[in-house]
Scaffold this active site. Structure first.
Site, PDB file in Angstrom:
ATOM      1  N   ARG A 119       9.023   5.439  -2.752  1.00  0.00           N
ATOM      2  CA  ARG A 119       7.813   5.429  -2.313  1.00  0.00           C
ATOM      3  C   ARG A 119       6.850   6.314  -1.648  1.00  0.00           C
ATOM      4  O   ARG A 119       5.867   6.524  -1.683  1.00  0.00           O
ATOM      5  CB  ARG A 119       8.000   4.189  -1.321  1.00  0.00           C
ATOM      6  N   HIS A 169       4.105   6.684   3.954  1.00  0.00           N
ATOM      7  CA  HIS A 169       3.600   5.921   2.731  1.00  0.00           C
ATOM      8  C   HIS A 169       3.063   4.700   3.309  1.00  0.00           C
ATOM      9  O   HIS A 169       3.323   4.007   4.327  1.00  0.00           O
ATOM     10  CB  HIS A 169       4.800   5.818   1.969  1.00  0.00           C
ATOM     11  N   HIS A 181       8.648   8.823   5.876  1.00  0.00           N
ATOM     12  CA  HIS A 181       8.646   7.176   6.475  1.00  0.00           C
ATOM     13  C   HIS A 181       8.295   7.301   7.997  1.00  0.00           C
ATOM     14  O   HIS A 181       8.220   8.217   8.469  1.00  0.00           O
ATOM     15  CB  HIS A 181       9.950   6.651   5.874  1.00  0.00           C
ATOM     16  N   GLU A 228      13.997   7.174   5.242  1.00  0.00           N
ATOM     17  CA  GLU A 228      13.602   6.028   6.445  1.00  0.00           C
ATOM     18  C   GLU A 228      15.068   6.052   7.044  1.00  0.00           C
ATOM     19  O   GLU A 228      16.082   6.439   6.589  1.00  0.00           O
ATOM     20  CB  GLU A 228      13.135   4.924   5.781  1.00  0.00           C
TER      21      GLU A 228
END
Lengths: 350, 334
Positions: free
Chosen positions: B151, B102, B275, B205
């Site tokens: 995200r 992202h 991520h 992440e």
């Protein structure tokens, strides 16, 4: 018309009361939304709901039962106090199944490019209205609408989605700086704000459903208040869980002076509006909230006052409702008769 | 440079092997493409037959893309080679895998350690996702995996909004029985036109523990510069109450192997929107990198990375360029 006379009368009475947020209240004969605290009982209003124009032409402050605050506040005080908070409602824009004319309900379908644009435009309209908390449903189209709208906001605060689904999620999403926390806008996702669950109609198109179930049955599910589609929710059921959540979780925030934005769906939002404006089941069926157009309420002294749809800051004022503005953003709060809008069938059932 | 010689050599050997992709330019076929060395260090799609011992140096190219790749002999998934390699039709032994990291988030912008705090994209991050979507709009996608953070999910949805497919991405809800029941689709036709989107915390992440929400200066003051550097640059030293890269890799690669590889093996084309750390953990697995190599690896944001799984092996194809540019897979000297 009797209703217009009633409305005008109410208008003068408001000005006499000297409500502190004075704004031009020109009766636009097109029936642009009027922000009026009407003290008259609701039964005077059904006639005005039938105005052919696409806006709700009546509104009145709702005496919200469990939340009435004792009126010990100085009404001449124009400072924002803990008894005043803004509430913004935004219905998400076009989803990929809207485009395909499929019943969506609680299927988690994302926005189209147009829906993304609508969210961004909605954000521009509310870029100056303070927001302290955001509530959204558990569906991506509402969450994305919230995030895209906030991306246009002039504030410096950062929306952060709260994760409480389990202990690990909570632990993993923890913020370790107080300063950063203060600069955050909590975003709370709640299934109770989801779209009305459409049961066995989810994923079907209009024709399929008519073939499968018969036109009259389908019409009843869509237009009635309390008849659910098979394994689905009626509007009444949707309203029950949405309003209960609003009352129990969101109103306390407003009472504490927090400015709240709710990004959700056609049916969950009109359920909440039904509660805010004390509409009858007949009235709420005819109610349509336009997509991507924010609807602002002020919560003041325990009462909800509808302010209508803010126009973008580049235009004259945030709250102006001049005739020019009326032609620019007609879709505030729509009371459309069904046959007027060929798409509304799917919009409101989204 | 020795490394570029190695790469050039590999490049010629690929052409000699004559990838038998169709050259008709049909968007669905994995076709041959010109393999020119771009000296700027654009990512090279080079399956290197040599062992990785020859390659570490090339990873130090200052450009932010991983500059070496090799087909990985993926242990548990190697298929018996009974597929006809001259067959240019897509078969069940071939599937594409797209990785997308992202773009800019609101805390990137503020230079705060983000980790697993669920921070949305900036306008720039939204733009990056849309641009990424344009690059892969012709690559078929049957399934999407993403993390539980907005995200990455938004990136996936925005990417798909540019896709030319007719299929509609649908996020699968299994968190409770009610969620599952409520999200049910009752039309087979519609289901067939859907791309399931599966959200998994395992693709999140790297969790940054007590650094989450702090800025670089705060952390240096609180913990000391050397410690912070170690947490950020080491493979296996976690920040307090956080994950090391190793721990992140363990849960994301396990998920990839157990959940995603079977889909690829079944011929499903998969996109993963996630991520920096979870994706490079997966790349570490795909390319069989060492811990030293993975530390130096950086996947650019918003630039899709394409792999092909073929005959049980992962081959890196690099980053597709936007269709408006010459060809889908062209790597011409700009």
């Amino acid at each position: 018309m009797a209703s217009a006379a009633t409305c005008l009368h109410a208008t003068s009475s408001i000005q006499a009361q000297g409500s502190k947020h004075v704004f031009p209240l020109q009766m636009v004969s097109k029936g642009f939304s009027l922000d009026m605290q009407l003290r008259a009982k609701r039964k005077n209003f059904p006639a005005s709901l039938k105005l052919h124009a696409v806006h709700a032409s009546s509104s009145h402050s709702s005496i919200a039962d469990p939340i009435e605050v004792p009126s010990n506040n100085n009404s001449g005080d124009s400072e924002k106090k803990s008894t005043e908070a803004s509430l913004i409602l935004i219905r998400h824009g076009e989803s990929l199944w809207n485009e395909k004319n499929l019943f969506t309900g609680c299927v988690d379908v994302p926005l189209t490019k147009k829906g993304v644009e609508e969210a961004i435009q909605a954000g521009k309209r509310i870029s100056n209205i303070p927001i302290d908390m955001i509530y959204t449903s558990s569906l991506i189209r509402a969450q994305m609408t919230a995030m895209l709208a906030i991306s246009e906001h002039r504030r410096k605060k950062v929306p952060i989605i709260i994760h409480n689904e389990n202990e690990q999620a909570q632990k993993w999403s923890q913020i370790y700086s107080e300063e950063t926390k203060k600069q955050s806008i909590p975003v709370i996702t709640a299934w109770q704000l989801n779209e009305r669950m459409y049961g066995e109609l989810q994923g079907l198109n209009k024709q399929e459903t008519a073939e499968l179930f018969g036109k009259e049955k389908v019409h009843e599910w869509r237009r009635s208040y309390d008849v659910p589609p098979p394994n689905g929710e009626s509007l009444e059921m949707c309203a029950e869980r949405a309003v209960a959540y609003f009352r129990d979780q969101i109103v306390p925030q407003l009472l504490a002076g927090k400015n709240v934005m709710i990004a959700a769906h056609g049916n969950s939002l009109r359920s909440i509006i039904m509660y805010l404006d004390k509409l009858t089941s007949q009235e709420v069926i005819d109610l349509e909230l336009s997509t991507g157009i924010p609807m602002l309420y002020i919560f003041k002294n325990g009462m909800f006052v509808r302010r209508g749809s803010p126009i973008p800051p580049s235009e004259a004022g945030v709250y102006a409702y001049t005739r020019a503005a009326a032609t620019q953003h007609l879709d505030g709060f729509s009371l459309k008769l069904r046959k007027l809008h060929h798409n509304c069938i799917f919009q409101c059932l989204d």
